[in-house]
Structure formats: C-alpha cells, structure tokens
Write a protein that holds these residues in place. Structure first.
Motif, PDB file in Angstrom:
ATOM      1  N   ARG A 105       0.729  -1.179  -0.312  1.00 23.90           N
ATOM      2  CA  ARG A 105       0.194   0.008   0.046  1.00 23.90           C
ATOM      3  C   ARG A 105       0.788   1.071   0.091  1.00 23.90           C
ATOM      4  O   ARG A 105       0.492   2.625  -0.589  1.00 23.90           O
ATOM      5  N   ALA A 106       2.098   1.375   0.854  1.00 21.46           N
ATOM      6  CA  ALA A 106       3.065   2.841   0.749  1.00 21.46           C
ATOM      7  C   ALA A 106       3.186   2.713  -0.773  1.00 21.46           C
ATOM      8  O   ALA A 106       3.129   4.372  -0.624  1.00 21.46           O
ATOM      9  N   ARG A 112       1.763   6.549  -7.084  1.00 17.45           N
ATOM     10  CA  ARG A 112       0.265   7.553  -7.201  1.00 17.45           C
ATOM     11  C   ARG A 112       0.958   8.860  -7.015  1.00 17.45           C
ATOM     12  O   ARG A 112       0.625   9.727  -8.029  1.00 17.45           O
ATOM     13  N   GLY A 113       1.557   8.943  -5.930  1.00 19.52           N
ATOM     14  CA  GLY A 113       1.969  10.914  -6.164  1.00 19.52           C
ATOM     15  C   GLY A 113       3.281  10.997  -6.649  1.00 19.52           C
ATOM     16  O   GLY A 113       2.775  12.253  -6.943  1.00 19.52           O
ATOM     17  N   ARG A 118       4.054  14.241 -12.222  1.00 26.02           N
ATOM     18  CA  ARG A 118       4.104  14.159 -13.519  1.00 26.02           C
ATOM     19  C   ARG A 118       2.680  14.554 -14.848  1.00 26.02           C
ATOM     20  O   ARG A 118       3.580  15.404 -15.447  1.00 26.02           O
ATOM     21  N   LEU A 119       1.724  14.081 -14.047  1.00 25.36           N
ATOM     22  CA  LEU A 119       1.207  14.722 -14.708  1.00 25.36           C
ATOM     23  C   LEU A 119       0.923  16.285 -15.044  1.00 25.36           C
ATOM     24  O   LEU A 119       0.039  16.939 -15.602  1.00 25.36           O
ATOM     25  N   GLY A 243       4.095  19.159   2.566  1.00 27.48           N
ATOM     26  CA  GLY A 243       3.529  18.717   4.009  1.00 27.48           C
ATOM     27  C   GLY A 243       3.627  16.997   4.085  1.00 27.48           C
ATOM     28  O   GLY A 243       3.412  16.461   4.436  1.00 27.48           O
ATOM     29  N   ALA A 244       4.097  16.784   3.243  1.00 31.50           N
ATOM     30  CA  ALA A 244       4.972  14.633   2.779  1.00 31.50           C
ATOM     31  C   ALA A 244       5.477  14.571   3.711  1.00 31.50           C
ATOM     32  O   ALA A 244       6.463  14.196   3.504  1.00 31.50           O
ATOM     33  N   ARG A 245       5.104  14.737   5.144  1.00 31.92           N
ATOM     34  CA  ARG A 245       6.639  14.660   6.078  1.00 31.92           C
ATOM     35  C   ARG A 245       6.758  13.155   5.903  1.00 31.92           C
ATOM     36  O   ARG A 245       8.485  12.219   5.999  1.00 31.92           O
ATOM     37  N   ARG A 246       5.778  12.306   5.725  1.00 36.45           N
ATOM     38  CA  ARG A 246       6.806  10.862   5.787  1.00 36.45           C
ATOM     39  C   ARG A 246       7.426  10.231   4.426  1.00 36.45           C
ATOM     40  O   ARG A 246       8.361   9.746   4.267  1.00 36.45           O
ATOM     41  N   GLU A 247       7.076  10.679   3.496  1.00 37.59           N
ATOM     42  CA  GLU A 247       8.285  10.548   2.601  1.00 37.59           C
ATOM     43  C   GLU A 247       9.355  11.498   2.491  1.00 37.59           C
ATOM     44  O   GLU A 247      10.761  10.528   2.149  1.00 37.59           O
ATOM     45  N   ALA A 248       9.328  12.235   3.010  1.00 40.53           N
ATOM     46  CA  ALA A 248      10.603  13.139   3.374  1.00 40.53           C
ATOM     47  C   ALA A 248      11.519  12.249   4.081  1.00 40.53           C
ATOM     48  O   ALA A 248      12.453  12.011   3.967  1.00 40.53           O
ATOM     49  N   CYS A 249      10.911  11.907   5.313  1.00 42.66           N
ATOM     50  CA  CYS A 249      11.466  10.700   6.296  1.00 42.66           C
ATOM     51  C   CYS A 249      12.362   9.418   5.462  1.00 42.66           C
ATOM     52  O   CYS A 249      13.144   9.352   5.883  1.00 42.66           O
ATOM     53  N   GLU A 250      11.245   8.935   4.781  1.00 46.61           N
ATOM     54  CA  GLU A 250      11.661   8.080   3.760  1.00 46.61           C
ATOM     55  C   GLU A 250      12.577   8.050   3.038  1.00 46.61           C
ATOM     56  O   GLU A 250      13.851   7.562   3.424  1.00 46.61           O
TER      57      GLU A 250
END
Length: 280
Positions: A105-106, A112-113, A118-119, A243-250
């Motif tokens: 799911r992640a 998707r993001g 890109r779109l 605001g994508a803090r989770r993606e930043a930490c990953e």
C-alpha cells in the motif's frame, strides 16, 4: 470430578485453559477452519471425560482405569501442543501477509503521488502560451529594419554557470530558464548538475512538487555520484514543502543507508532536514 486424582484434575485444568483461546479465534483460511474443527473435537472429548465416560476409571476395571486415564491425558496434551504450534505458525503467516500488504500500500501511494506530480508537470508544460509573433514592417516602410546581431546559443556548461550565478543572486526565474535550456541542450556528464539547478530554482520559487520531480530526476541520473546525496536532501526538503513528511523521512532514511559516511555540509543539511521533518 471428585473421583479423579489431583494430577488428572490438574492435567484437565491445563487442557481446558489451553483450549479456551484458540477456540474463540476467528479464522477464515482453510487451515484455520481445520484447526478449529480439531479444537472442537478435543473439547467434546474433554466433556466426555468430565461426564465420566468410557475413558474414566470404573469399579469393574480398577487396574486399567488410572492407566487408561493417564494415557488419554497424555494424548490430549500432545494434540494440544500440536494445535498450539499450528496456531503459532498460522499467526506468523498472517503477520507476514499483513506486513507485505502495508508495504504494498505504501509503494502504491508513492507511485500514485509520483504520477500526480508528473501529470501536473505535463499539464503545466502543455498550457504555456505560444511566443508572440514579432511585428512585421508595414507597407509604408521605406527601408527594412536593421536586424539585431545574432548571438550564438549558450552551451550547456555556460547555461549551468549562468543559472548558478542567477541562483546566487536569488533570481530564481532566470536560474530556472538557464537550467531548462541546459537540459534541452543534452549536457551529457553534467545532466545531474542541470537537474539539481532546476530543483534549486523551483525550490526558490516555492514550486515544491516540480522541485521534487527535478531532484528525483537528478538522483536517478547518477545514484552513486558525488552530488547524489545533495539530490536526496533536496528531494526530502521538497517533500516537506508540500507536507509529505513521511516521504521526506523515508528519503532521509534511504540517504543514511546509501551514504552512511556522509560528512561536512551535506551531513549538516541532512541532520537539519531530519529535525525539521521530525523524523525518528
């Protein structure tokens, strides 16, 4: 139950406790249903023991009663242990499947993001107005206008240098234009530098989503290059920008894994980014 020995009563009590939890579990798999059926069989046998069935010692068979009861208890306890082991195995498989589902799911959310970014970039690119047509001389003009001296187009290296100078004076629009010009000119070995310049210019304009695309492209161009950590730090900062803090930490976790010996200004920038994103 009063005629049973203390050892036999203790064994039955342990058997009842062992059967209580698995019998209440909700199972949906074929193996889980089979396990539940076995538990029900054991419960029926236990009920038969408690009601004083054939396995109970009787006055007509005093010599065989205790031995038969002890053998039955051992058999039941052995089956309970097998069922407990099977239950642990099924729970382990369920935990693994649940973990795989969360990871999938992640990854889907990340893809998707990325697709949305890109779109949106393509839509913005397609919506740019065409350059206005230069004015034409009217019929009353006596002499044609003197053409302006044409200048040779900048090389990719010159465009990158001019863009970096514009970035230093915070002229982010000029830096973006120079970066895109360098990318169109196919800068070869400096393609990563051109995409990093574009990411920095877009960050200055607070266009965080397109900046994330530029940094991601810069990193993918040379994942082991000297500027790859810079691209990952930029990507993490762009993620934080919208605001994508989770993606930043990953991203910062991947940076730490891929470049464990990072030092100097890059290490300081990475640490500062982790603090701002409140990464663990």
């Amino acid at each position: 139950m009063a005629g049973l020995t203390p050892v036999f009563r203790l064994a039955l009590l342990g058997l009842g406790l062992a059967l209580a939890t698995p019998a209440q579990a909700q199972v949906e798999t074929r193996e889980g249903i089979a396990l539940q059926n076995q538990i029900l069989d054991l419960r029926r046998e236990l009920d038969a023991l408690r009601r004083g069935g054939a396995a109970m010692p009787t006055p007509s068979a005093p010599a065989r009663g205790p031995a038969a009861s002890g053998d039955l208890v051992q058999q039941l306890l052995g089956r309970v242990q097998e069922l407990e082991e099977e239950n642990r195995r099924l729970r382990g498989r369920a935990d693994v499947a649940d973990n795989n589902d969360r990871q999938l799911r992640a990854e889907i959310e990340k893809l998707r993001g990325d697709l949305d970014f890109r779109l949106q970039a393509l839509e913005r690119g397609a919506g740019r107005p065409a350059a206005p047509r230069p004015p034409q001389p009217g019929p009353a003009a006596q002499t044609p206008p003197t053409p302006a001296p044409s200048s040779a187009p900048r090389t990719a290296e010159k465009a990158i240098a001019d863009g970096q100078a514009a970035l230093a004076r915070r002229d982010f629009s000029a830096a973006e234009a120079a970066a895109r010009e360098a990318i169109r000119a196919r800068p070869g070995a400096r393609v990563q530098d051109a995409h990093l310049l574009l990411g920095d210019a877009l960050m200055g304009k607070r266009d965080f989503q397109n900046a994330a695309l530029a940094y991601d492209e810069a990193y993918s161009r040379n994942r082991q290059g000297a500027r790859a950590p810079e691209a990952m730090i930029g990507l993490a900062n762009a993620f934080q920008g919208f605001g994508a803090r989770r993606e930043a930490c990953e991203t910062l976790d991947n940076l730490r894994s891929n470049f464990p010996n990072l030092s100097g200004p890059q290490a300081e920038r990475a640490a500062d980014s982790r603090r701002r994103a409140q990464c663990r």
